[in-house]
Design a protein around this motif. Structure first.
Motif, PDB file in Angstrom:
ATOM      1  N   ILE A 615       0.852  -1.184   0.000  1.00  0.00           N
ATOM      2  CA  ILE A 615       0.000   0.000   0.000  1.00  0.00           C
ATOM      3  C   ILE A 615       0.891   1.238   0.000  1.00  0.00           C
ATOM      4  CG2 ILE A 615      -1.799   1.285   1.190  1.00  0.00           C
ATOM      5  CD1 ILE A 615      -2.756  -1.351   0.069  1.00  0.00           C
ATOM      6  N   GLU A 616       0.758   2.049  -1.037  1.00  0.00           N
ATOM      7  CA  GLU A 616       1.568   3.252  -1.124  1.00  0.00           C
ATOM      8  C   GLU A 616       1.036   4.324  -0.179  1.00  0.00           C
ATOM      9  OE1 GLU A 616       2.000   4.607  -5.104  1.00  0.00           O
ATOM     10  OE2 GLU A 616       2.630   2.661  -5.876  1.00  0.00           O
ATOM     11  N   ASP A 617       1.830   5.350   0.019  1.00  0.00           N
ATOM     12  CA  ASP A 617       1.411   6.462   0.860  1.00  0.00           C
ATOM     13  C   ASP A 617       0.227   7.184   0.210  1.00  0.00           C
ATOM     14  OD1 ASP A 617       3.446   5.794   2.528  1.00  0.00           O
ATOM     15  OD2 ASP A 617       4.341   7.774   2.623  1.00  0.00           O
ATOM     16  N   PRO A 618      -0.572   7.883   1.016  1.00  0.00           N
ATOM     17  CA  PRO A 618      -1.748   8.563   0.451  1.00  0.00           C
ATOM     18  C   PRO A 618      -1.371   9.706  -0.484  1.00  0.00           C
ATOM     19  CG  PRO A 618      -1.449   9.151   2.760  1.00  0.00           C
ATOM     20  CD  PRO A 618      -0.471   8.049   2.477  1.00  0.00           C
ATOM     21  N   HIS A 619      -2.317  10.060  -1.336  1.00  0.00           N
ATOM     22  CA  HIS A 619      -2.169  11.184  -2.262  1.00  0.00           C
ATOM     23  C   HIS A 619      -3.299  12.171  -1.995  1.00  0.00           C
ATOM     24  CE1 HIS A 619       0.731   9.253  -5.189  1.00  0.00           C
ATOM     25  NE2 HIS A 619       0.337   8.220  -4.473  1.00  0.00           N
ATOM     26  N   LEU A 620      -2.996  13.455  -2.140  1.00  0.00           N
ATOM     27  CA  LEU A 620      -3.998  14.501  -1.931  1.00  0.00           C
ATOM     28  C   LEU A 620      -4.317  15.165  -3.268  1.00  0.00           C
ATOM     29  CD1 LEU A 620      -5.627  16.041   0.292  1.00  0.00           C
ATOM     30  CD2 LEU A 620      -3.772  17.720   0.298  1.00  0.00           C
ATOM     31  N   PHE A 621      -5.607  15.352  -3.530  1.00  0.00           N
ATOM     32  CA  PHE A 621      -6.057  15.944  -4.793  1.00  0.00           C
ATOM     33  C   PHE A 621      -7.021  17.091  -4.513  1.00  0.00           C
ATOM     34  CE2 PHE A 621      -4.984  11.579  -5.723  1.00  0.00           C
ATOM     35  CZ  PHE A 621      -4.283  11.657  -6.913  1.00  0.00           C
ATOM     36  N   LYS A 622      -7.010  18.053  -5.434  1.00  0.00           N
ATOM     37  CA  LYS A 622      -7.942  19.170  -5.372  1.00  0.00           C
ATOM     38  C   LYS A 622      -8.989  19.021  -6.476  1.00  0.00           C
ATOM     39  CE  LYS A 622      -8.274  24.150  -6.140  1.00  0.00           C
ATOM     40  NZ  LYS A 622      -7.548  25.400  -6.416  1.00  0.00           N
ATOM     41  N   PHE A 623     -10.256  19.230  -6.122  1.00  0.00           N
ATOM     42  CA  PHE A 623     -11.352  19.224  -7.088  1.00  0.00           C
ATOM     43  C   PHE A 623     -11.517  20.609  -7.701  1.00  0.00           C
ATOM     44  CE2 PHE A 623     -13.435  15.661  -4.626  1.00  0.00           C
ATOM     45  CZ  PHE A 623     -13.418  14.753  -5.665  1.00  0.00           C
ATOM     46  N   THR A 624     -11.761  20.657  -8.982  1.00  0.00           N
ATOM     47  CA  THR A 624     -12.314  21.853  -9.612  1.00  0.00           C
ATOM     48  C   THR A 624     -13.481  21.388 -10.468  1.00  0.00           C
ATOM     49  OG1 THR A 624     -10.702  21.679 -11.419  1.00  0.00           O
ATOM     50  CG2 THR A 624     -10.200  23.223  -9.630  1.00  0.00           C
ATOM     51  N   CYS A 625     -14.635  21.944 -10.232  1.00  0.00           N
ATOM     52  CA  CYS A 625     -15.843  21.507 -10.929  1.00  0.00           C
ATOM     53  C   CYS A 625     -16.657  22.733 -11.301  1.00  0.00           C
ATOM     54  CB  CYS A 625     -16.654  20.572 -10.031  1.00  0.00           C
ATOM     55  SG  CYS A 625     -18.036  19.780 -10.864  1.00  0.00           S
ATOM     56  N   THR A 626     -16.704  23.023 -12.598  1.00  0.00           N
ATOM     57  CA  THR A 626     -17.408  24.206 -13.076  1.00  0.00           C
ATOM     58  C   THR A 626     -18.267  23.838 -14.275  1.00  0.00           C
ATOM     59  OG1 THR A 626     -15.515  25.550 -12.412  1.00  0.00           O
ATOM     60  CG2 THR A 626     -17.139  26.584 -13.854  1.00  0.00           C
ATOM     61  N   GLU A 627     -19.558  24.135 -14.166  1.00  0.00           N
ATOM     62  CA  GLU A 627     -20.502  23.898 -15.270  1.00  0.00           C
ATOM     63  C   GLU A 627     -20.367  22.482 -15.813  1.00  0.00           C
ATOM     64  OE1 GLU A 627     -19.880  26.930 -18.143  1.00  0.00           O
ATOM     65  OE2 GLU A 627     -20.587  28.548 -16.860  1.00  0.00           O
ATOM     66  N   GLY A 628     -20.275  21.524 -14.895  1.00  0.00           N
ATOM     67  CA  GLY A 628     -20.205  20.126 -15.284  1.00  0.00           C
ATOM     68  C   GLY A 628     -18.829  19.644 -15.676  1.00  0.00           C
ATOM     69  N   ASP A 629     -17.849  20.552 -15.749  1.00  0.00           N
ATOM     70  CA  ASP A 629     -16.487  20.162 -16.096  1.00  0.00           C
ATOM     71  C   ASP A 629     -15.752  19.781 -14.816  1.00  0.00           C
ATOM     72  OD1 ASP A 629     -14.120  19.719 -17.357  1.00  0.00           O
ATOM     73  OD2 ASP A 629     -13.632  21.823 -17.684  1.00  0.00           O
ATOM     74  N   PHE A 630     -15.468  18.495 -14.668  1.00  0.00           N
ATOM     75  CA  PHE A 630     -14.901  17.961 -13.432  1.00  0.00           C
ATOM     76  C   PHE A 630     -13.423  17.647 -13.651  1.00  0.00           C
ATOM     77  CE2 PHE A 630     -13.755  14.136 -11.015  1.00  0.00           C
ATOM     78  CZ  PHE A 630     -14.053  14.528  -9.726  1.00  0.00           C
TER      79      PHE A 630
END
Length: 762
Positions: A615-630
């Motif tokens: 199991i690798e170390d965790p990863h952090l991600f940022k969401f950007t969601c605008t007008e259905g564009d994810f």
């Protein structure tokens, strides 16, 4: 750790032995170590090699190698840096990913090593004592871009350099000014304040004033007048035209074979398969904005040097922009981005390349007296008090039925349940909610479970954590709060019974009069489960113990690979399920015929020891969601400070994910956050074996549970700060109390901004 070899530059001996950064620079055609004190200072006339070493949570060491080329570095030094990076990789056992970094176009992974930023300066690095390296203090104007990493660039000290989209830092002898373009984001302003703090401490020894200037503010503040006087007086900044700069041309993804002479031959485009990559060859994958060189594990270092040179020549001849990132991968170390360009990259159980190398290097380490740790056993630590209060509801006909205490540790795979667990926290009682979706439950019950859980959580005090989990994918924390759990086949809910009646399938709901087979699992008395499985011999596994109930006969089956701990769990479960049972103990290999008859005959079943997956170390991600564009963007080398209050983030722990909601984010409901988590699982951004049924936790800022904060070096005081991210950073910079209301002009929270080309509103 780099070990001795006649082909390795002596400057690399011992490199990678400890976690952290090691930096070398080309000086007079040789590689010299860079002192640690000026970390983050890079000279634009030089070329560097940077090694990042990190020790992963599960044990192995991970290396990443970058060679950084200043805009004014000569071709000879640049080529030598490229060769030395490959040489360092070979010294480390060919177990590192290599990246080319060009000044001003660095990857976010590279920038994440240098908190808060790197600052390129004019001149050439030198180790000569007494050399000034251009250290004379002078007024500088910097532009600062980025929300989680800062891209800092010096621009001409002129009013014409200012614009409405960016954040600027004007550094003078006595004061540092932060100018915020009216279209810049709050997150960018907050990140720029970290750069201001860095400059204040490192260039001014902490002894200078800091002033913030708002774009469009003309009067009423002496700092504003002083700022504009440095530019010869105020004049309007022209409205920005459409975003300029070279636009990235969409190109087909193309795979080239690189010959021993460095010649490129196209072998595929767009629809690519992993089988196209042969172990004894090198390839170049051209993806437009990024280019990869893949080196088979059976290739020689001379072949790899030729391939890297061929890729660099390719970019020069095509006049690609400096923003084209170039990454070098050894077979077995492919990044998730690289794998995403191939059709169905196999989820192989094959040992990773660095695991192969570890066995060889471990012997060398031991011979030289270094301690070599084995992979640890699975962490079964509970981060919360597991002696709290448990409530369980079954979903039935759009309603909830509270189970009596004697029945709440008995679940049915055809039903859905809501679990509320209340436990003592640091200052108050905390609650944790789960929606448990049985493997055989109907869609209507699943939707009802999530809906009711969301409604209960919204009405509860304290903003509790909630999670959606599926049977057979439960997180460890779920089992720990139950301590003992029995999962029967079939169901009791009306929805399940209706499904059985309409489809005509057999109702396999548990009945003491029917044949039933239970797999016993867990780690101890406070974490043990009996899971009813299909009563056929193929359900057996030598790594487990089982209970077989067949009429009046009760068998306990002990797999050959089980331990005394497993046998103890078996005895305890017999007592819990039915203390009156008098089981017949059967060891694997000595089963009576009646045992196999109860299972419908003897067939093959898994007999090999179940290996724990790496199991690798965790990863952090940022969401950007605008007008259905994810869209999703990874945040490298993350810390608690990356949990920005305006953002929605996902912490991917490989077995489970956490959706973190900032107080000032646009996401206002946990149900909406849960849906974003499902979208994240569907994208499979890391190209990993993360199933759509993986547990999804929803966590809100200021109410993070210990089993979330354990992935950070957590400072509770930061979680209780008020204001947006800019206000918080400015309060810290000016020494204001973190929990009080900031006493300085606030930035409008309705400002429009642009991140990575995606329009959004904060």
């Amino acid at each position: 750790m780099a070990f001795y070899s006649k082909d390795v530059d002596p400057v690399f001996y011992g490199a990678g032995a400890k976690p952290g950064l090691e930096i070398w620079c080309i000086e007079k055609l040789r590689l010299v170590p860079v002192p640690k004190s000026p970390i983050g200072i890079f000279y634009s006339g030089s070329a560097y090699v940077v090694l990042s070493t990190s020790v992963l949570k599960c044990g192995p060491t991970q290396h990443d190698i970058h060679y950084w080329l200043g805009n004014d570095a000569n071709e000879v030094d640049s080529a030598l840096a490229s060769d030395k990076a490959l040489e360092l990789d070979a010294a480390l056992g060919s177990c590192a990913v290599q990246y080319r970094e060009v000044q001003g176009q660095e990857t976010e992974k590279f920038l994440s090593y240098f908190k808060p930023c790197i600052i390129p300066v004019e001149g050439v690095f030198t180790t000569q004592e007494g050399a000034s390296n251009g250290d004379t203090y002078q007024v500088t104007l910097l532009t600062c871009k980025g929300d989680h990493v800062a891209h800092v660039k010096e621009v001409p000290f002129s009013r014409s350099s200012l614009n409405h989209n960016d954040v600027f830092i004007l550094d003078t002898a006595s004061k540092i000014f932060l100018f915020c373009g009216c279209n810049s984001s709050i997150q960018e302003r907050a990140k720029a304040l970290e750069v201001v703090q860095y400059i204040k401490e490192n260039k001014h020894s902490g002894k200078c004033e800091v002033a913030t200037i708002e774009d469009g503010k003309l009067v009423g503040d002496s700092d504003v007048g002083e700022f504009w006087s440095l530019f010869g007086g105020y004049a309007p900044i022209p409205r920005d035209s459409a975003l300029g700069g070279p636009q990235q041309v969409d190109r087909p993804v193309t795979l080239f074979w690189i010959s021993l002479q460095g010649k490129l031959s196209q072998i595929g485009s767009d629809s690519l398969e992993k089988d196209m990559l042969e172990k004894n060859k090198c390839y170049m994958l051209d993806c437009g904005a990024e280019v990869f060189v893949w080196m088979g594990r059976n290739t020689l270092i001379t072949e790899r040097k030729t391939s890297i040179s061929a890729a660099e020549d390719f970019l020069r001849k095509q006049e690609r922009s400096n923003g084209t990132h170039l990454t070098f991968l050894t077979e077995g170390l492919e990044t998730s981005i690289f794998k995403s360009y191939f059709n169905s990259w196999p989820q192989t159980a094959e040992t990773k390349l660095y695991d192969e190398g570890r066995e060889k290097v471990a012997a060398i380490f031991k011979h030289q007296g270094y301690e070599v740790k084995e992979l640890p056993e699975e962490d079964v630590q509970s981060y919360i008090n597991c002696r709290g209060t448990l409530k369980v509801w079954r979903v039935n006909c759009h309603e909830l039925s509270l189970l009596p205490a004697s029945e709440q540790t008995k679940l049915y795979s055809g039903d859905c349940y809501i679990v509320q667990y209340t436990y003592p926290g640091t200052e108050r009682d905390e609650s944790l909610f789960y929606a448990w979706l049985g493997q055989g439950s109907v869609l209507e019950d699943r939707a009802d479970a999530v809906f009711h859980m969301d409604a209960i959580v919204d009405s509860a005090r304290g903003d509790p954590v909630m999670a959606q989990i599926a049977q057979n994918k439960e997180p460890l924390q779920f089992f720990l709060i139950f301590q003992t759990l029995i999962v029967y086949k079939g169901g009791i809910s009306a929805g399940y019974k209706k499904f059985i009646a309409e489809t005509g399938v057999d109702d396999d709901t548990y009945d003491e009069k029917k044949t039933a087979l239970f797999r016993i699992q867990g780690t101890g008395p406070e974490n043990m489960q009996a899971i009813q499985v299909d009563h056929v011999s193929s359900s057996l596994n030598s790594s487990y113990c089982y209970i077989l109930q067949s009429g009046t006969s009760i068998f306990t089956w002990i797999g050959n690979l089980t331990s005394s701990k497993d046998h103890d769990l078996l005895d305890r479960m017999i007592e819990l399920i039915n203390p009156a049972w008098q089981p017949i103990s059967v060891r694997e290999g000595s089963e009576p015929d009646s045992f196999w008859s109860s299972l419908g005959g003897k067939t093959e079943y898994p007999r090999e020891k179940e290996m724990k997956k790496f199991i690798e170390d965790p990863h952090l991600f940022k969401f950007t969601c605008t007008e259905g564009d994810f869209k999703v963007k990874e945040i490298y080398s993350f810390t608690q400070d990356d949990l920005t209050t305006e953002d929605v983030l996902v912490l991917d722990c490989h077995k489970e994910i956490y959706v973190w909601i900032g107080r000032h984010s646009t996401i206002k409901s946990k149900q909406e956050a849960l849906n974003l988590g499902l979208k994240f699982l569907q994208t499979n951004i890391l190209e990993e074996e993360l199933f759509l049924e993986a547990p999804i936790y929803v966590v809100t800022e200021g109410h993070e549970p210990p089993f979330f904060t354990c992935f950070f070096e957590w400072d509770p005081s930061k979680a209780n700060m008020h204001g947006n991210s800019f206000e918080r950073k400015l309060a810290t910079l000016k020494g204001k109390t973190s929990s009080g209301t900031p006493r300085f002009p606030l930035i409008s929270s309705s400002m429009h901004f642009i991140i990575s080309g995606i329009d959004a509103d904060v």
